[in-house]
Write a protein that holds these residues in place. Sequence first.
Motif, PDB file in Angstrom:
ATOM      1  N   ILE A 136       0.799  -1.229   0.000  1.00 14.97           N
ATOM      2  CA  ILE A 136       0.000   0.000   0.000  1.00 14.97           C
ATOM      3  C   ILE A 136       0.834   1.282   0.000  1.00 14.97           C
ATOM      4  O   ILE A 136       0.576   2.191  -0.802  1.00 14.97           O
ATOM      5  CB  ILE A 136      -1.010  -0.003   1.166  1.00 14.97           C
ATOM      6  CG1 ILE A 136      -2.027  -1.131   0.940  1.00 14.97           C
ATOM      7  CG2 ILE A 136      -1.728   1.324   1.270  1.00 14.97           C
ATOM      8  CD1 ILE A 136      -3.069  -1.249   2.033  1.00 14.97           C
ATOM      9  N   PRO A 137       1.847   1.373   0.867  1.00 13.92           N
ATOM     10  CA  PRO A 137       2.642   2.606   0.853  1.00 13.92           C
ATOM     11  C   PRO A 137       3.227   2.897  -0.526  1.00 13.92           C
ATOM     12  O   PRO A 137       3.242   4.054  -0.967  1.00 13.92           O
ATOM     13  CB  PRO A 137       3.763   2.312   1.857  1.00 13.92           C
ATOM     14  CG  PRO A 137       3.242   1.227   2.726  1.00 13.92           C
ATOM     15  CD  PRO A 137       2.311   0.427   1.884  1.00 13.92           C
ATOM     16  N   ILE A 138       3.677   1.860  -1.178  1.00 16.19           N
ATOM     17  CA  ILE A 138       4.243   2.042  -2.511  1.00 16.19           C
ATOM     18  C   ILE A 138       3.180   2.503  -3.492  1.00 16.19           C
ATOM     19  O   ILE A 138       3.353   3.477  -4.229  1.00 16.19           O
ATOM     20  CB  ILE A 138       4.893   0.734  -3.002  1.00 16.19           C
ATOM     21  CG1 ILE A 138       6.104   0.406  -2.136  1.00 16.19           C
ATOM     22  CG2 ILE A 138       5.267   0.831  -4.463  1.00 16.19           C
ATOM     23  CD1 ILE A 138       6.785  -0.898  -2.499  1.00 16.19           C
ATOM     24  N   ILE A 139       2.053   1.809  -3.479  1.00 16.23           N
ATOM     25  CA  ILE A 139       0.951   2.175  -4.367  1.00 16.23           C
ATOM     26  C   ILE A 139       0.530   3.628  -4.133  1.00 16.23           C
ATOM     27  O   ILE A 139       0.317   4.388  -5.084  1.00 16.23           O
ATOM     28  CB  ILE A 139      -0.264   1.260  -4.115  1.00 16.23           C
ATOM     29  CG1 ILE A 139       0.103  -0.208  -4.363  1.00 16.23           C
ATOM     30  CG2 ILE A 139      -1.442   1.680  -4.963  1.00 16.23           C
ATOM     31  CD1 ILE A 139       0.087  -0.629  -5.780  1.00 16.23           C
ATOM     32  N   LYS A 140       0.459   3.999  -2.867  1.00 16.67           N
ATOM     33  CA  LYS A 140       0.053   5.375  -2.560  1.00 16.67           C
ATOM     34  C   LYS A 140       1.070   6.387  -3.074  1.00 16.67           C
ATOM     35  O   LYS A 140       0.691   7.437  -3.604  1.00 16.67           O
ATOM     36  CB  LYS A 140      -0.111   5.557  -1.050  1.00 16.67           C
ATOM     37  CG  LYS A 140      -1.157   4.649  -0.452  1.00 16.67           C
ATOM     38  CD  LYS A 140      -2.305   5.437   0.148  1.00 16.67           C
ATOM     39  CE  LYS A 140      -3.213   4.492   0.914  1.00 16.67           C
ATOM     40  NZ  LYS A 140      -4.613   4.836   0.917  1.00 16.67           N
ATOM     41  N   SER A 141       2.332   6.074  -2.896  1.00 17.51           N
ATOM     42  CA  SER A 141       3.327   7.056  -3.339  1.00 17.51           C
ATOM     43  C   SER A 141       3.356   7.133  -4.864  1.00 17.51           C
ATOM     44  O   SER A 141       3.552   8.201  -5.437  1.00 17.51           O
ATOM     45  CB  SER A 141       4.704   6.730  -2.767  1.00 17.51           C
ATOM     46  OG  SER A 141       5.158   5.493  -3.240  1.00 17.51           O
ATOM     47  N   ILE A 142       3.103   6.021  -5.503  1.00 16.62           N
ATOM     48  CA  ILE A 142       2.990   6.050  -6.957  1.00 16.62           C
ATOM     49  C   ILE A 142       1.809   6.911  -7.362  1.00 16.62           C
ATOM     50  O   ILE A 142       1.888   7.729  -8.280  1.00 16.62           O
ATOM     51  CB  ILE A 142       2.816   4.622  -7.529  1.00 16.62           C
ATOM     52  CG1 ILE A 142       4.101   3.814  -7.334  1.00 16.62           C
ATOM     53  CG2 ILE A 142       2.431   4.668  -8.998  1.00 16.62           C
ATOM     54  CD1 ILE A 142       3.992   2.372  -7.764  1.00 16.62           C
ATOM     55  N   ASN A 143       0.724   6.735  -6.656  1.00 20.40           N
ATOM     56  CA  ASN A 143      -0.468   7.514  -6.944  1.00 20.40           C
ATOM     57  C   ASN A 143      -0.222   9.008  -6.755  1.00 20.40           C
ATOM     58  O   ASN A 143      -0.598   9.836  -7.584  1.00 20.40           O
ATOM     59  CB  ASN A 143      -1.608   7.049  -6.029  1.00 20.40           C
ATOM     60  CG  ASN A 143      -2.940   7.623  -6.446  1.00 20.40           C
ATOM     61  OD1 ASN A 143      -3.340   7.512  -7.599  1.00 20.40           O
ATOM     62  ND2 ASN A 143      -3.621   8.253  -5.503  1.00 20.40           N
ATOM     63  N   GLN A 144       0.450   9.345  -5.666  1.00 20.35           N
ATOM     64  CA  GLN A 144       0.736  10.754  -5.402  1.00 20.35           C
ATOM     65  C   GLN A 144       1.656  11.344  -6.461  1.00 20.35           C
ATOM     66  O   GLN A 144       1.447  12.464  -6.927  1.00 20.35           O
ATOM     67  CB  GLN A 144       1.370  10.895  -4.019  1.00 20.35           C
ATOM     68  CG  GLN A 144       0.331  10.891  -2.908  1.00 20.35           C
ATOM     69  CD  GLN A 144       0.972  10.639  -1.557  1.00 20.35           C
ATOM     70  OE1 GLN A 144       2.181  10.828  -1.385  1.00 20.35           O
ATOM     71  NE2 GLN A 144       0.164  10.216  -0.591  1.00 20.35           N
ATOM     72  N   TRP A 145       2.654  10.566  -6.819  1.00 24.79           N
ATOM     73  CA  TRP A 145       3.562  11.047  -7.856  1.00 24.79           C
ATOM     74  C   TRP A 145       2.774  11.314  -9.130  1.00 24.79           C
ATOM     75  O   TRP A 145       2.969  12.335  -9.797  1.00 24.79           O
ATOM     76  CB  TRP A 145       4.665  10.013  -8.110  1.00 24.79           C
ATOM     77  CG  TRP A 145       5.781  10.548  -8.938  1.00 24.79           C
ATOM     78  CD1 TRP A 145       6.947  11.098  -8.491  1.00 24.79           C
ATOM     79  CD2 TRP A 145       5.852  10.588 -10.364  1.00 24.79           C
ATOM     80  NE1 TRP A 145       7.724  11.478  -9.543  1.00 24.79           N
ATOM     81  CE2 TRP A 145       7.081  11.185 -10.702  1.00 24.79           C
ATOM     82  CE3 TRP A 145       4.995  10.181 -11.384  1.00 24.79           C
ATOM     83  CZ2 TRP A 145       7.473  11.380 -12.029  1.00 24.79           C
ATOM     84  CZ3 TRP A 145       5.378  10.379 -12.703  1.00 24.79           C
ATOM     85  CH2 TRP A 145       6.604  10.972 -13.008  1.00 24.79           C
ATOM     86  N   GLY A 146       1.882  10.386  -9.453  1.00 24.93           N
ATOM     87  CA  GLY A 146       1.074  10.527 -10.666  1.00 24.93           C
ATOM     88  C   GLY A 146       0.192  11.760 -10.624  1.00 24.93           C
ATOM     89  O   GLY A 146       0.028  12.461 -11.620  1.00 24.93           O
ATOM     90  N   GLU A 147      -0.353  12.046  -9.444  1.00 23.41           N
ATOM     91  CA  GLU A 147      -1.199  13.235  -9.322  1.00 23.41           C
ATOM     92  C   GLU A 147      -0.393  14.503  -9.552  1.00 23.41           C
ATOM     93  O   GLU A 147      -0.885  15.481 -10.088  1.00 23.41           O
ATOM     94  CB  GLU A 147      -1.842  13.266  -7.927  1.00 23.41           C
ATOM     95  CG  GLU A 147      -3.026  12.331  -7.798  1.00 23.41           C
ATOM     96  CD  GLU A 147      -3.531  12.237  -6.373  1.00 23.41           C
ATOM     97  OE1 GLU A 147      -2.866  12.752  -5.453  1.00 23.41           O
ATOM     98  OE2 GLU A 147      -4.598  11.628  -6.175  1.00 23.41           O
ATOM     99  N   LYS A 148       0.843  14.445  -9.135  1.00 23.51           N
ATOM    100  CA  LYS A 148       1.671  15.632  -9.232  1.00 23.51           C
ATOM    101  C   LYS A 148       2.261  15.806 -10.630  1.00 23.51           C
ATOM    102  O   LYS A 148       2.290  16.905 -11.159  1.00 23.51           O
ATOM    103  CB  LYS A 148       2.793  15.543  -8.195  1.00 23.51           C
ATOM    104  CG  LYS A 148       3.600  16.806  -8.071  1.00 23.51           C
ATOM    105  CD  LYS A 148       4.452  16.791  -6.803  1.00 23.51           C
ATOM    106  CE  LYS A 148       5.399  17.972  -6.773  1.00 23.51           C
ATOM    107  NZ  LYS A 148       6.508  17.761  -5.821  1.00 23.51           N
TER     108      LYS A 148
END
Lengths: 103, 103
Positions: free
Chosen positions: A87-99
């Motif tokens: 999950i932490p990885i998925i979330k950070s990927i998601n955040q990076w993508g949003e940015k």
Amino acid sequence: MVRKDCPIENTLKLINGKWKSVIIYQISTHGPCHFSELQKLIPDCSKRLLALQLKDLEKAGIIQKQVYSEVPLKTEYTLTEVGESLIPIIKSINQWGEKYTKN
Amino acid sequence: MVRKDCPIENTLKLINGKWKSVIIYQISTHGPCHFSELQKLIPDCSKRLLALQLKDLEKAGIIQKQVYSEVPLKTEYTLTEVGESLIPIIKSINQWGEKYTKN
DNA sequence: CGGCATCCATCAAGATACTG
DNA sequence: CAGTATCTTGATGGATGCCG
């Protein structure tokens, strides 16, 4: 094809494969999901593909499937511990993508 | 095919695609790389594929290419700032892979 | 409801050869 | 050295229909 140890590729093979990461993400934020819920959450993923991806994820030990043999049939997909650890990885990927990615 | 905003998929499209993540990882740990260095670092990636992936990464703004018009020809690939911002993610993916995938 | 089976189009990737 | 061109094949994904 891939001979050498390659943790990155190994990991990405698990979470990529079109929609797999999204499935994990959805289960992690939404909680345990039925098949039809996932269909609604990820409408662009066809039924067939969704089933395939879920099977892969299950085989990889990332999610678990509980089948309730009622009528009508009901199943529930939850993350395993291994899945949770992603999950932490998925979330950070998601955040990076949003940015960094505009759609 | 993908209509909806999906930051995860957007990001994974960038770093997946067979070897892209590994390329980023290698450049990040090894420093700026020539084409032939990358070939040595990632021997399982064919020349053709390596060239394609590098082109994609360049188009995505993740890496930069400097060409030195000497003879023999020399090129150098470096990460852009956007590319650098991916490193933490790549590393955590790598660590996860080391822990959870056995090869 | 929660799938699986089948057929089909597309595409990604390997092999090989050639170029500035 | 650093690629590009071409050809071919295996895998991927969509559409549809069936089934417990």
